[in-house]
Design a protein around this motif. Sequence first.
Motif: not given
Length: 211
Positions: A130-144
């Motif tokens: 997956m992409g890696q564009t989000k703060y605090l997340r290793g992959s963009d599927n991960q939800r905060m």
Amino acid sequence: MKLALSRVHFPVTTLGPGRRLGIWVQGCSIRCPGCISSDTWATRTPDVDVAELLENIQPWLQECDGITISGGEPFEQPEAFKQLLRGIRQLSGVSILAYSGQSLEALENSDVVKQGLVDCLISDPFEVNMGQTKYLRGSDNQRMTCLTALGHEVFGFLDRYATDDDRRLDVMFDANGEVWLAGIPRRGDISRLQLILENQGTYLRTTEARS
Ligand code: SF4
């Protein structure tokens, strides 16, 4: 109640806002391909008394801006995790951020989530492609997900894209002289660091290399 613990470190500056106390638990059965924490996968008989751990981290609880709990998979030790969080809540009012490789839906009915023992949860497994564009997340599927009022206050404005500055890594030294890194590296960062060090005559052994 005992917990299988990997390590504790203060300060950690790359896994949430401010100078945070980092607690890594030992044991993860999810085993995402490409995980950079494969040293925390192996399960171990829980051997750290939670009450003693709380006593030992007390000085840092007075000083830290927040706590980040990762692993390993903290939700695979539900009772010890819950006791640790309840103890922290009694001793400190700082924000608690926790990582889990399980889906938000799988965790919704856990006591930790239902009782608001964590202020912000980063859920879902690391996906290496997956992409890696989000703060605090290793992959963009991960939800905060902010779970409490404090979570919304501290993390509500942080569900955003990562900046170059967010890609810093903390370098830490264990008592036995081992060096390790905390933070969210970009894909290829560790290999690049390995190459730079090798050109200078130093071999960097990573947890990925051990798996
Ligand atoms: S990324 Fe997290 S959930 Fe996935 S294998 Fe690594 S420690 Fe386990």
